[in-house]
Scaffold this active site. Structure first.
Site, short mmCIF file in Angstrom:
data_model
loop_
_atom_site.label_atom_id
_atom_site.label_comp_id
_atom_site.label_asym_id
_atom_site.label_seq_id
_atom_site.Cartn_x
_atom_site.Cartn_y
_atom_site.Cartn_z
N HIS A 306 0.85 -1.20 0.00
CA HIS A 306 0.00 0.00 0.00
C HIS A 306 0.89 1.24 0.00
CE1 HIS A 306 -3.16 2.83 1.07
NE2 HIS A 306 -4.00 1.89 0.70
N ASP A 363 -7.98 -5.16 -0.18
CA ASP A 363 -8.46 -6.06 -1.25
C ASP A 363 -8.12 -7.52 -1.01
OD1 ASP A 363 -7.62 -3.35 -3.27
OD2 ASP A 363 -9.65 -4.13 -3.02
#
Ligand code: SDX
Length: 429
Positions: A306, A363
């Site tokens: 991320h 996700d």
């Protein structure tokens, strides 16, 4: 006393103002840099560059903190509903009972789409990706409401916000029905926002449909967790398009398009496809982890890493727990969940992932739950867009009202050919 930083270059000194956010974050305000120095800054992917001041969502990537309008995501996940979170993100405060009742009533009474809009689905192939349909249909809404398109008119904005929140689930469910050749199911005003979406997705006209409260609650939780995430790729896209005073529908449709990328919201579909590949390859986790570490492979562990979180993504922590709960309650055993857990364990004990601070993101586990709720994998990113809708709207609205907003127009450093003369085609070699 305002703080400043000093830039010293070619014997000259420049003072640069330092601004401090409400959580103590600091930034060098370079808005006057080019005028004072003739220089610009360069920051590919805006890794170190803020585009705006915002009071909507706060992230602390090092500590794994996520708050919507100051409320910790863990508390909203436990106590709130998606529609209440939508109100909070857009208007800045949790609604009173009366405000919430009115918001729900108005949203509920805007869930149908124009009958002509339904005919547009005839133009899509049955296997058209539902993100293409979602983006097209949201864009097309701007062709249906010409009388309320002015982004600077509060009444026009208000009705457009209700329409976007209300109609997105209908548009999404219709794209699923189109893909399986079943009749479109009209919204039902007696159902909650999430139950209505489930009904439009899975009921058929020939029989009554039971909406499992476990499914409804799991979906509401997932929508809450996806509702906003400050200046991510798609939210920044919505702000950039909106900064030209394009209407809110096309600004949000641009966000849908940005979200579709596998490096962004498309990752939830890519994660399940990766887990299936690992499962079909006999569950050889180490082979895939080694492949992800090999730069030449071009393969990444989807659902890991991320830009901001260099610790656990707090949403992934909540979703991982919810995945266990939902599958247990629905009495489902999905081998992909076991593979996901093992993959996380192997990756997080590997120096490569630890050194690069690559943790599971939002996700990584979400697709396990969508799959258990019988949502097809092609619809996973549409579910992300459904959740992110209030965030995009909130970001767009903050941008439109921000007095410091200018049309977004970054600079560049030119690295092409220097001046050269035109050569007639007969003389070219
Ligand atoms: C979302 O921004 C947001 O807030 C997004 C989001 C939201 O709510 O809006 O949180 C939603 O988009 C989550 C991210 C979903 N994407 C994925 O899961 C795709 C896989 N992850 C990545 O491609 C990547 O981690 C990103 C895109 C998420 C972040 O990319 P960055 O910040 O540009 O980092 P990078 O690509 O420069 O990677 C840093 C290093 C690189 O190695 P080096 O060049 O330094 O040697 O880590 C490596 C990368 O090769 N790396 C990975 C990896 N992710 C990064 N290696 C293997 N597998 C991965 N998944």
């Amino acid at each position: 006393m305002s703080e400043t930083a000093k830039l010293i270059y070619e014997g000259k000194e420049y003072e640069i103002p330092v601004i401090t956010g409400s959580e103590g974050e600091k930034a060098l305000d370079i808005s006057k840099l080019r005028g004072a120095t003739g220089y610009i800054t360069l920051d590919s992917g805006f890794v170190n560059t803020g585009s705006c001041k915002s009071s909507i969502t706060f992230l602390d990537g090092e500590k794994g903190i996520l708050r919507y309008r100051g409320y910790p995501i863990e508390q909203l996940a436990e106590h709130s509903t998606f529609l209440e979170v939508a109100y909070l993100l857009i208007y800045g405060q949790l609604p009173t009972e009366a405000e919430y009742k009115e918001f729900k009533h108005i949203v509920t009474h805007h869930t149908m789409i124009h009958e002509d809009l339904k005919r547009l689905y005839d133009g899509f192939r049955k296997d058209s990706h539902p993100m293409a349909i979602l983006s097209s249909m949201i864009c097309t809404l701007s062709g249906y409401y010409g009388e309320s398109m002015d982004p600077l008119n509060e009444r026009h904005q208000e009705i457009s916000i209700y329409r976007l929140i209300a109609k997105t689930p209908t548009i999404a469910a219709y794209s699923f029905k189109k893909s399986i050749g079943q009749p479109f199911i009209y919204p039902k005003n007696s159902l909650s926002y999430v139950a209505n979406f489930i009904n439009m997705m899975f009921s058929v006209p020939t029989e009554d449909y039971y909406i499992d409260p476990v499914v409804e609650r799991a979906l509401d939780l997932l929508l809450i967790l996806h509702a906003d995430h400050e200046q991510n790729c798609s939210a920044s896209t919505v702000r950039l398009v909106g900064s030209s005073h394009a209407n809110i529908y096309v600004s949000v449709a641009s966000g849908v398009n940005a979200l579709w990328g596998p490096l962004h919201g498309g990752a939830n579909q890519a994660v399940i496809e990766m887990l299936k590949e690992i499962h079909e390859a006999g569950g050889d986790i180490k082979k895939f982890v080694d492949k992800a570490k090999d730069k030449t492979s071009g393969f990444r562990l989807m659902g890991f890493g991320h830009r901001v979180y260099k610790n656990f993504d707090p949403r992934a922590v909540i979703i991982k727990k919810a995945a266990d709960d939902v599958l247990t309650k629905l009495d489902i055993h999905d081998p992909l969940l076991d593979i996901a857990k093992e993959l996380e364990e192997v990756a997080l004990s590997d120096e490569y992932f630890l050194e690069k601070k690559l943790y599971p993101n939002v996700d990584f586990y979400s697709g396990i739950i969508y799959k258990a709720l019988r949502i097809p994998v092609e619809m996973f990113t549409v579910m992300f867009a459904l959740g992110r809708m209030p965030g995009w709207i909130a970001q767009w609205r903050e941008m439109i009202y921000d007095k410091e907003t200018k049309i977004g127009r970054p600079r560049q450093i030119f690295t092409g050919e220097n001046k050269r003369e035109y050569v007639k085609i007969a003389q070219r070699t």
